[in-house]
Scaffold this motif. Structure first.
Motif, mmCIF file in Angstrom:
data_model
loop_
_atom_site.group_PDB
_atom_site.id
_atom_site.type_symbol
_atom_site.label_atom_id
_atom_site.label_comp_id
_atom_site.label_asym_id
_atom_site.label_seq_id
_atom_site.Cartn_x
_atom_site.Cartn_y
_atom_site.Cartn_z
ATOM 1 N N SER A 63 0.679 -1.247 0.045
ATOM 2 C CA SER A 63 -0.121 -0.088 -0.004
ATOM 3 C C SER A 63 0.726 1.299 0.124
ATOM 4 O O SER A 63 0.409 2.269 -0.284
ATOM 5 N N SER A 64 2.077 0.900 0.542
ATOM 6 C CA SER A 64 2.917 2.240 0.766
ATOM 7 C C SER A 64 3.732 2.352 -0.713
ATOM 8 O O SER A 64 4.303 3.704 -0.677
ATOM 9 N N GLN A 65 3.429 1.613 -1.721
ATOM 10 C CA GLN A 65 4.478 1.861 -2.809
ATOM 11 C C GLN A 65 3.567 2.574 -3.802
ATOM 12 O O GLN A 65 2.486 2.297 -4.274
ATOM 13 N N ILE A 66 4.043 3.874 -4.021
ATOM 14 C CA ILE A 66 3.248 4.735 -4.991
ATOM 15 C C ILE A 66 4.202 5.420 -5.986
ATOM 16 O O ILE A 66 5.372 5.683 -5.370
ATOM 17 N N ASP A 67 3.902 5.736 -7.177
ATOM 18 C CA ASP A 67 4.568 6.578 -7.808
ATOM 19 C C ASP A 67 5.042 7.665 -7.391
ATOM 20 O O ASP A 67 4.168 8.386 -7.240
ATOM 21 N N GLU A 68 6.270 8.339 -7.446
ATOM 22 C CA GLU A 68 6.363 9.597 -6.912
ATOM 23 C C GLU A 68 5.870 10.655 -7.942
ATOM 24 O O GLU A 68 5.592 11.839 -7.413
ATOM 25 N N ASN A 69 5.773 10.404 -9.089
ATOM 26 C CA ASN A 69 5.069 11.344 -10.007
ATOM 27 C C ASN A 69 3.590 11.202 -10.079
ATOM 28 O O ASN A 69 2.922 12.075 -11.030
ATOM 29 N N PHE A 70 3.002 10.435 -9.270
ATOM 30 C CA PHE A 70 1.389 10.321 -9.231
ATOM 31 C C PHE A 70 0.639 11.553 -9.261
ATOM 32 O O PHE A 70 -0.214 11.948 -9.962
ATOM 33 N N ILE A 71 1.133 12.316 -8.050
ATOM 34 C CA ILE A 71 0.445 13.536 -7.828
ATOM 35 C C ILE A 71 0.506 14.666 -8.655
ATOM 36 O O ILE A 71 -0.282 15.443 -9.032
ATOM 37 N N HIS A 72 1.924 14.335 -9.430
ATOM 38 C CA HIS A 72 2.172 15.567 -10.441
ATOM 39 C C HIS A 72 1.486 15.272 -11.759
ATOM 40 O O HIS A 72 0.799 16.078 -12.242
ATOM 41 N N HIS A 73 1.110 13.946 -11.946
ATOM 42 C CA HIS A 73 0.192 13.780 -13.193
ATOM 43 C C HIS A 73 -1.131 13.977 -13.101
ATOM 44 O O HIS A 73 -1.999 14.647 -13.898
ATOM 45 N N ILE A 74 -1.533 14.122 -11.646
ATOM 46 C CA ILE A 74 -2.912 14.416 -11.513
ATOM 47 C C ILE A 74 -2.921 15.879 -11.436
ATOM 48 O O ILE A 74 -4.138 16.413 -12.056
ATOM 49 N N LYS A 75 -2.089 16.609 -11.052
ATOM 50 C CA LYS A 75 -1.999 17.947 -11.222
ATOM 51 C C LYS A 75 -2.228 18.386 -12.637
ATOM 52 O O LYS A 75 -3.050 19.387 -13.055
ATOM 53 N N ASP A 76 -1.314 17.763 -13.472
ATOM 54 C CA ASP A 76 -1.308 18.081 -15.113
ATOM 55 C C ASP A 76 -2.759 18.103 -15.504
ATOM 56 O O ASP A 76 -3.442 18.631 -16.332
ATOM 57 N N PHE A 221 -3.809 17.777 -3.148
ATOM 58 C CA PHE A 221 -4.649 17.567 -4.044
ATOM 59 C C PHE A 221 -5.909 18.583 -3.657
ATOM 60 O O PHE A 221 -6.329 19.349 -4.491
ATOM 61 N N LEU A 222 -6.222 19.007 -2.527
ATOM 62 C CA LEU A 222 -7.254 20.062 -1.956
ATOM 63 C C LEU A 222 -6.718 21.418 -2.270
ATOM 64 O O LEU A 222 -7.485 22.194 -2.467
ATOM 65 N N ASP A 223 -5.125 21.424 -1.966
ATOM 66 C CA ASP A 223 -4.615 22.683 -2.519
ATOM 67 C C ASP A 223 -4.815 22.986 -3.731
ATOM 68 O O ASP A 223 -5.110 24.387 -4.194
ATOM 69 N N LEU A 224 -4.658 22.018 -4.543
ATOM 70 C CA LEU A 224 -4.798 22.126 -5.943
ATOM 71 C C LEU A 224 -6.448 22.737 -6.463
ATOM 72 O O LEU A 224 -6.497 23.538 -7.270
ATOM 73 N N LEU A 225 -7.302 22.221 -5.919
ATOM 74 C CA LEU A 225 -8.708 22.414 -6.009
ATOM 75 C C LEU A 225 -9.057 23.989 -5.532
ATOM 76 O O LEU A 225 -9.753 24.377 -6.168
ATOM 77 N N ASN A 226 -8.362 24.219 -4.549
ATOM 78 C CA ASN A 226 -8.383 25.779 -4.148
ATOM 79 C C ASN A 226 -7.886 26.761 -5.315
ATOM 80 O O ASN A 226 -8.057 27.901 -5.072
#
Length: 231
Positions: A63-76, A221-226
């Protein structure tokens, strides 16, 4: 003559080793029926503790393994208003953060408080999945020493019963069964309890680390929505 002496010395050493092995076996089997039962219970608790630790450790690690670029792709995707692409990325990513953010993405356009509540509710479920069965380790950590001490009490009762039923001088061999139960079960209970306690605290630290990572991703993510660019 020297060869004969060496052979005799070797045989004596082998006999000593065999005697020690038999003594260890006797410590387990000569404690009487109650001693054997308690040792079986402690062994089962030990196996359960090992299984729970390995199963939870592997689950938390996955569960702890996640792509470090995941949140950046979401932002894009969100900046480009490609919400469906962001949702699809979350579906393909098997992690608590992805499932929480997916829940928020599916509610974009609604009030931010509603989005935050949906993410928080999903987060509670994800934390529950991580913590599931860990409390059993805490139970084993507390129960194993108590079961060992129960063996101590039973062993001492057996020893005093032998003394009470013996006339004249007490033969120490008559007390061996009770002493075996008293000492062996106490040691075994403490070993199982200490291991379970260490396993429990290690997993709690791993869960706390995972929760911190989840909170960090959700906050981003919430900061992104703001930001005004997000509709």
């Amino acid at each position: 003559m020297q060869e004969i002496q060496d052979s005799l010395a070797l045989n004596e050493t082998v006999n000593q080793v065999l005697t020690k092995e038999v003594s260890i076996y006797d410590m387990i089997t000569q404690g009487g029926t109650f001693g054997v039962i308690i040792m079986i219970v402690l062994f089962l608790l030990f196996v359960a503790a090992i299984y729970l630790f390995i199963e939870r450790f592997l689950t938390i690690k996955r569960s702890s393994q996640i792509d470090e670029n995941f949140i950046h792709h979401i932002k894009d995707f969100v900046y480009d208003n490609k919400i469906e692409s962001a949702v699809e990325l979350c579906r393909r990513t098997n992690s608590p953060e992805a499932r929480m953010i997916q829940k928020g993405l599916q509610r974009i356009g609604r009030p931010l408080k509603e989005i935050s509540d949906a993410i928080e509710n999903t987060g509670r479920l994800e934390v529950y999945k991580l913590e599931r069965n860990i409390n059993y380790l805490a139970t084993i950590a507390g129960a194993a020493p108590m079961i060992g001490f129960l063996g101590t009490v039973i062993g001492m009762i057996m020893a005093f019963m032998e003394i009470a039923n013996t006339e004249g001088q007490v033969d120490p061999k008559l007390l061996s069964s009770g002493i075996y139960v008293a000492m062996l079960t106490t040691a075994a209970g403490l070993v199982v309890g200490i291991l379970a306690y260490l396993f429990y605290n290690f997993l709690v630290m791993k869960v706390d680390k995972s929760v911190h990572s989840m909170e960090s991703s959700v906050t981003d993510f919430l900061d992104l929505l703001n930001k005004p660019v997000v509709k």
